[in-house]
Design a protein around this motif. Sequence first.
Motif, mmCIF file in Angstrom:
data_model
loop_
_atom_site.group_PDB
_atom_site.id
_atom_site.type_symbol
_atom_site.label_atom_id
_atom_site.label_comp_id
_atom_site.label_asym_id
_atom_site.label_seq_id
_atom_site.Cartn_x
_atom_site.Cartn_y
_atom_site.Cartn_z
ATOM 1 N N GLU A 70 7.024 4.308 4.528
ATOM 2 C CA GLU A 70 7.359 5.742 4.913
ATOM 3 C C GLU A 70 5.978 6.688 4.812
ATOM 4 O OE1 GLU A 70 10.121 6.938 1.875
ATOM 5 O OE2 GLU A 70 11.647 6.264 3.423
ATOM 6 N N PHE A 71 4.960 5.907 3.836
ATOM 7 C CA PHE A 71 3.678 6.599 3.293
ATOM 8 C C PHE A 71 3.865 7.841 3.072
ATOM 9 C CE2 PHE A 71 2.488 3.359 6.460
ATOM 10 C CZ PHE A 71 1.698 2.642 5.667
ATOM 11 N N ARG A 72 4.969 8.199 1.911
ATOM 12 C CA ARG A 72 5.256 9.567 1.557
ATOM 13 C C ARG A 72 5.248 9.549 0.018
ATOM 14 N NH1 ARG A 72 10.626 12.015 3.991
ATOM 15 N NH2 ARG A 72 9.709 13.529 2.439
ATOM 16 N N TYR A 73 4.117 8.594 -0.315
ATOM 17 C CA TYR A 73 3.831 8.595 -1.719
ATOM 18 C C TYR A 73 3.464 10.076 -2.250
ATOM 19 C CZ TYR A 73 2.061 7.319 -6.471
ATOM 20 O OH TYR A 73 1.673 7.155 -7.901
ATOM 21 N N GLY A 74 3.879 10.605 -3.256
ATOM 22 C CA GLY A 74 3.546 11.991 -3.802
ATOM 23 C C GLY A 74 3.952 13.137 -3.112
ATOM 24 N N THR A 75 4.751 12.994 -1.617
ATOM 25 C CA THR A 75 5.167 13.967 -1.270
ATOM 26 C C THR A 75 6.372 14.667 -1.511
ATOM 27 O OG1 THR A 75 5.889 12.593 0.620
ATOM 28 C CG2 THR A 75 3.498 13.306 0.918
ATOM 29 N N ARG A 76 7.229 13.857 -2.306
ATOM 30 C CA ARG A 76 8.544 14.034 -2.415
ATOM 31 C C ARG A 76 8.819 14.929 -3.842
ATOM 32 N NH1 ARG A 76 10.882 8.285 -1.976
ATOM 33 N NH2 ARG A 76 10.013 7.757 -0.188
ATOM 34 N N MET A 127 0.977 -1.121 0.046
ATOM 35 C CA MET A 127 0.045 -0.065 -0.016
ATOM 36 C C MET A 127 0.872 1.259 0.042
ATOM 37 S SD MET A 127 -3.001 -1.308 2.485
ATOM 38 C CE MET A 127 -4.180 0.064 2.148
ATOM 39 N N ASP A 128 2.213 1.110 0.646
ATOM 40 C CA ASP A 128 3.191 2.222 0.740
ATOM 41 C C ASP A 128 3.506 2.528 -0.602
ATOM 42 O OD1 ASP A 128 4.572 4.441 1.660
ATOM 43 O OD2 ASP A 128 6.103 2.915 2.423
ATOM 44 N N LEU A 129 4.173 1.462 -1.245
ATOM 45 C CA LEU A 129 4.703 1.494 -2.609
ATOM 46 C C LEU A 129 3.689 1.921 -3.657
ATOM 47 C CD1 LEU A 129 7.036 0.804 -4.532
ATOM 48 C CD2 LEU A 129 5.857 -1.612 -4.699
#
Length: 123
Positions: A114-120, A90-92
């Motif tokens: 990390e659950f940072r998808y779309g935040t970088r 789900m994170d990937l």
Amino acid sequence: MEPNQTIQITKEGMEIQWDGYLTVPFIKEWLNYTNQWENQKGKKIILHLNGIERIDTSGIQFLVFLKKQSQSNQQFLSLSNHSLPVLKIMDLLGLVSFFGDRIKVKKEHSNEVEFRYGTRKLS
């Protein structure tokens, strides 16, 4: 690992525990299990995923199918107690917001997701 389902009927609906692999060879068996679910409008279904040891994209597609099907049947499907393999995929794929369920990450797994998808920002 062969799929296994345990259903507990509650006042509001059902709580279901899934154990095993949520992968291509087992999707048909999982689908057969979901046919055992009560199909009453307004009922709440909580699907516990802490027993899922392996999941692939077909497993994710199946969870998306279940979520959309429950909405069209006017039911509320909530995914709960996600296992580490479920959290990782789900994170990937950046699907946490799609499912909209509360995610709990154990402290020992906090370095693996990390659950940072779309935040970088891309440079």
